[in-house]
Design a protein around this motif. Structure first.
Motif, PDB file in Angstrom:
ATOM      1  N   VAL A 120       0.849  -1.198   0.000  1.00 30.57           N
ATOM      2  CA  VAL A 120       0.000   0.000   0.000  1.00 30.57           C
ATOM      3  C   VAL A 120       0.884   1.248   0.000  1.00 30.57           C
ATOM      4  N   THR A 121       0.747   2.092  -1.028  1.00 26.86           N
ATOM      5  CA  THR A 121       1.445   3.376  -1.094  1.00 26.86           C
ATOM      6  C   THR A 121       0.391   4.473  -1.034  1.00 26.86           C
ATOM      7  N   ILE A 122       0.469   5.334   0.009  1.00 27.16           N
ATOM      8  CA  ILE A 122      -0.532   6.380   0.190  1.00 27.16           C
ATOM      9  C   ILE A 122       0.059   7.733  -0.161  1.00 27.16           C
ATOM     10  N   GLN A 123      -0.685   8.498  -0.986  1.00 25.46           N
ATOM     11  CA  GLN A 123      -0.255   9.834  -1.405  1.00 25.46           C
ATOM     12  C   GLN A 123      -1.319  10.828  -0.957  1.00 25.46           C
ATOM     13  N   TRP A 124      -0.873  11.930  -0.261  1.00 28.13           N
ATOM     14  CA  TRP A 124      -1.813  12.891   0.308  1.00 28.13           C
ATOM     15  C   TRP A 124      -1.939  14.132  -0.575  1.00 28.13           C
ATOM     16  N   LEU A 125      -3.111  14.751  -0.539  1.00 27.60           N
ATOM     17  CA  LEU A 125      -3.364  15.989  -1.267  1.00 27.60           C
ATOM     18  C   LEU A 125      -2.317  17.035  -0.886  1.00 27.60           C
ATOM     19  N   ASN A 126      -1.730  17.674  -1.894  1.00 22.60           N
ATOM     20  CA  ASN A 126      -0.664  18.671  -1.733  1.00 22.60           C
ATOM     21  C   ASN A 126       0.629  18.080  -1.197  1.00 22.60           C
ATOM     22  N   GLY A 127       0.734  16.746  -1.120  1.00 19.12           N
ATOM     23  CA  GLY A 127       1.964  16.097  -0.708  1.00 19.12           C
ATOM     24  C   GLY A 127       2.273  16.193   0.777  1.00 19.12           C
ATOM     25  N   ALA A 128       1.302  16.607   1.595  1.00 12.24           N
ATOM     26  CA  ALA A 128       1.554  16.770   3.029  1.00 12.24           C
ATOM     27  C   ALA A 128       0.639  15.848   3.811  1.00 12.24           C
ATOM     28  N   ALA A 129       1.217  14.841   4.461  1.00 10.90           N
ATOM     29  CA  ALA A 129       0.428  13.927   5.300  1.00 10.90           C
ATOM     30  C   ALA A 129       0.017  14.651   6.576  1.00 10.90           C
ATOM     31  N   PRO A 130      -1.218  14.422   7.087  1.00  2.58           N
ATOM     32  CA  PRO A 130      -1.638  15.086   8.326  1.00  2.58           C
ATOM     33  C   PRO A 130      -0.807  14.604   9.511  1.00  2.58           C
ATOM     34  N   ALA A 131      -0.520  15.543  10.429  1.00  2.00           N
ATOM     35  CA  ALA A 131       0.220  15.205  11.649  1.00  2.00           C
ATOM     36  C   ALA A 131      -0.669  15.279  12.882  1.00  2.00           C
ATOM     37  N   ALA A 132      -1.931  15.680  12.709  1.00  2.00           N
ATOM     38  CA  ALA A 132      -2.858  15.772  13.832  1.00  2.00           C
ATOM     39  C   ALA A 132      -4.264  15.908  13.278  1.00  2.00           C
ATOM     40  N   GLY A 133      -5.275  15.673  14.134  1.00  3.43           N
ATOM     41  CA  GLY A 133      -6.655  15.890  13.762  1.00  3.43           C
ATOM     42  C   GLY A 133      -7.067  17.315  14.104  1.00  3.43           C
ATOM     43  N   ASN A 134      -8.370  17.622  13.973  1.00  7.54           N
ATOM     44  CA  ASN A 134      -8.896  18.956  14.224  1.00  7.54           C
ATOM     45  C   ASN A 134      -9.894  18.897  15.377  1.00  7.54           C
ATOM     46  N   ALA A 135      -9.591  19.650  16.446  1.00  9.19           N
ATOM     47  CA  ALA A 135     -10.416  19.611  17.647  1.00  9.19           C
ATOM     48  C   ALA A 135     -11.787  20.220  17.394  1.00  9.19           C
ATOM     49  N   SER A 136     -12.814  19.673  18.077  1.00  7.15           N
ATOM     50  CA  SER A 136     -14.188  20.167  18.032  1.00  7.15           C
ATOM     51  C   SER A 136     -14.672  20.329  16.593  1.00  7.15           C
ATOM     52  N   SER A 137     -14.363  19.344  15.760  1.00  4.73           N
ATOM     53  CA  SER A 137     -14.716  19.395  14.344  1.00  4.73           C
ATOM     54  C   SER A 137     -15.056  17.986  13.862  1.00  4.73           C
ATOM     55  N   THR A 138     -15.619  17.927  12.649  1.00  4.66           N
ATOM     56  CA  THR A 138     -15.792  16.650  11.970  1.00  4.66           C
ATOM     57  C   THR A 138     -14.714  16.539  10.907  1.00  4.66           C
ATOM     58  N   ASP A 139     -13.828  15.553  11.037  1.00  4.05           N
ATOM     59  CA  ASP A 139     -12.768  15.308  10.055  1.00  4.05           C
ATOM     60  C   ASP A 139     -13.262  14.266   9.060  1.00  4.05           C
ATOM     61  N   ILE A 140     -13.135  14.575   7.765  1.00  6.22           N
ATOM     62  CA  ILE A 140     -13.577  13.647   6.719  1.00  6.22           C
ATOM     63  C   ILE A 140     -12.359  13.187   5.929  1.00  6.22           C
ATOM     64  N   TYR A 141     -12.093  11.868   5.967  1.00  3.96           N
ATOM     65  CA  TYR A 141     -11.012  11.250   5.217  1.00  3.96           C
ATOM     66  C   TYR A 141     -11.614  10.629   3.945  1.00  3.96           C
ATOM     67  N   THR A 142     -11.030  10.937   2.782  1.00  2.00           N
ATOM     68  CA  THR A 142     -11.465  10.341   1.519  1.00  2.00           C
ATOM     69  C   THR A 142     -10.290   9.564   0.929  1.00  2.00           C
ATOM     70  N   TYR A 143     -10.500   8.270   0.634  1.00  4.68           N
ATOM     71  CA  TYR A 143      -9.447   7.417   0.097  1.00  4.68           C
ATOM     72  C   TYR A 143      -9.900   6.856  -1.256  1.00  4.68           C
ATOM     73  N   THR A 144      -9.184   7.199  -2.341  1.00  2.72           N
ATOM     74  CA  THR A 144      -9.412   6.581  -3.648  1.00  2.72           C
ATOM     75  C   THR A 144      -8.335   5.511  -3.835  1.00  2.72           C
ATOM     76  N   ILE A 145      -8.767   4.241  -3.861  1.00  6.00           N
ATOM     77  CA  ILE A 145      -7.849   3.101  -3.873  1.00  6.00           C
ATOM     78  C   ILE A 145      -7.781   2.553  -5.297  1.00  6.00           C
ATOM     79  N   VAL A 146      -6.591   2.583  -5.898  1.00  5.07           N
ATOM     80  CA  VAL A 146      -6.384   2.084  -7.264  1.00  5.07           C
ATOM     81  C   VAL A 146      -5.500   0.840  -7.188  1.00  5.07           C
TER      82      VAL A 146
END
Length: 368
Positions: free
Chosen positions: A324-350
């Motif tokens: 599995v090779t994962i590539q993130w939007l803008n080339g920057a992997a997240p280092a933390a979540g967002n407090a008091s928010s809804t975080d939405i992860y979208t994965y397109t698997i090829v």
């Protein structure tokens, strides 16, 4: 002359003065001049820190030597090795505490380092002044060298668009093919036609003289649908809402695409978690996807006051990160979540190879 007389003799370049009690030799040509004062030292920035600091962006605090020249707003680089470094600005410096706000990172890594080297970015350190000349006056100390300039802006974001939609033969499998590239995907869909309904029975012949009634037309066959390997059922996307599971290191976000393509977890997570995508409890994703086919899944997580997230290293397909090779939007992997928010992860698997091997295009979006 008597023994009390003063005798002056000149031998080579030395002057020898002799009395009955003392012999003093003074070499005039080798007398050193006074030592010049030391030059003022340049600004002090380069230093090391043994603080254990989590690798990533955000506020970072280092314990450093006192007496350095750090001031708020200066650009700073902190590096653990040649590929793992942080870039940002100085927030404050007091005593031995240096507070920074880091906005860029080097190689992707999830964890901490306990040994750092820090230096100024953006200009060279000033050179200390040279001491005044004596016969052999000392030279002033050289100022610290400035760090390398800031990294350039990130490249353009990847894109995904829909290409063509084709009607396939009845009974065939639905498919999705990417005819673009990994950074500009173009998805072409093939949807099978439903089987034709059976023809109705012919009506009975009428009595002699009278015309027999026409037999009724057979009912229209049912419309074809996606095969069992597809979670897409039309313009509506199937969604699974989980109100009980608190995601954590022991509670993974399990996505079964034969059940739904969107999973919503409404209970605040208690720790960083693992996301695992599969067909279902008895079907692997590898058996559902052919090489060149793709599927997109969405994971929605409600974060509380303490933000948690799914690191890149914790994303699995069929319970494994192998292949599995994962590539993130803008080339920057997240280092933390967002407090008091809804975080939405979208994965397109090829699926790119039968071994199996996958390329995953991922995004993390904050909604608040």
């Amino acid at each position: 002359m008597t023994t009390d007389s003063l005798i002056l003799q000149v031998t080579d370049s030395a002057t020898i003065i002799r009395t009955t009690d003392t012999l003093v030799t003074a070499i005039g040509s080798n007398v050193a001049g006074p030592t010049g004062p030391a030059g003022a030292a340049g600004d002090k920035y380069l230093c090391t820190s043994s603080s254990t600091v989590t690798y990533g962006t955000g506020t970072k605090v280092f314990t450093v030597p006192a007496g350095l020249a750090w001031t708020a707003g200066q650009w700073i680089m902190a590096w653990a090795d040649s590929t793992h470094y942080l870039i940002g600005t100085v927030g404050s410096y007091s005593g031995t505490t240096l507070t920074t706000y880091m906005t860029r990172i080097g190689a992707i890594y999830s964890g901490s380092f306990a040994s750092w080297t820090l230096n100024l970015m953006g200009h060279d350190g000033a050179t200390g002044a040279t001491g005044a000349t004596g016969a052999a006056g000392a030279t002033g100390a050289t100022g610290a060298t400035g760090a390398t300039g800031a990294t350039g802006a990130d490249g353009a974001a990847a894109s995904v668009s829909v290409g063509s939609t084709t009607t396939g033969a009845a009974g065939s499998s639905a498919s999705v093919n990417n005819t673009g590239t990994s950074s500009a995907a173009v998805l072409n869909f093939t949807i099978p036609t439903g089987a034709t309904g059976a023809t109705g029975a012919q009506g009975a012949a009428g009595a002699t003289g009278a015309t027999g009634a026409t037999g009724a037309t057979g009912a229209t066959g049912a419309t074809g649908s996606f095969n069992a390997n597809s979670a897409f059922t039309g313009p509506l996307e199937q969604m699974s809402i989980d109100t009980a599971t608190a995601l954590s290191g022991s509670n993974a976000a399990t996505v079964s695409i034969k059940t739904a393509g969107v999973y919503s977890f409404t209970t605040n997570p208690t720790a960083n978690w693992t996301t695992n995508v599969r067909g279902d409890g008895s079907t692997t994703l590898a058996s559902m996807l052919s090489v060149g086919q793709a599927v997109t899944v969405t994971v929605m997580v409600a974060n509380g006051a303490t933000a948690r997230y799914c690191p890149s290293a914790n994303f699995q397909i069929d319970g494994s990160t192998s292949g599995v090779t994962i590539q993130w939007l803008n080339g920057a992997a997240p280092a933390a979540g967002n407090a008091s928010s809804t975080d939405i992860y979208t994965y397109t698997i090829v699926k790119t190879a039968a071994t199996p091997t996958y390329t995953v295009l991922a995004t993390l979006t904050k909604f608040a």
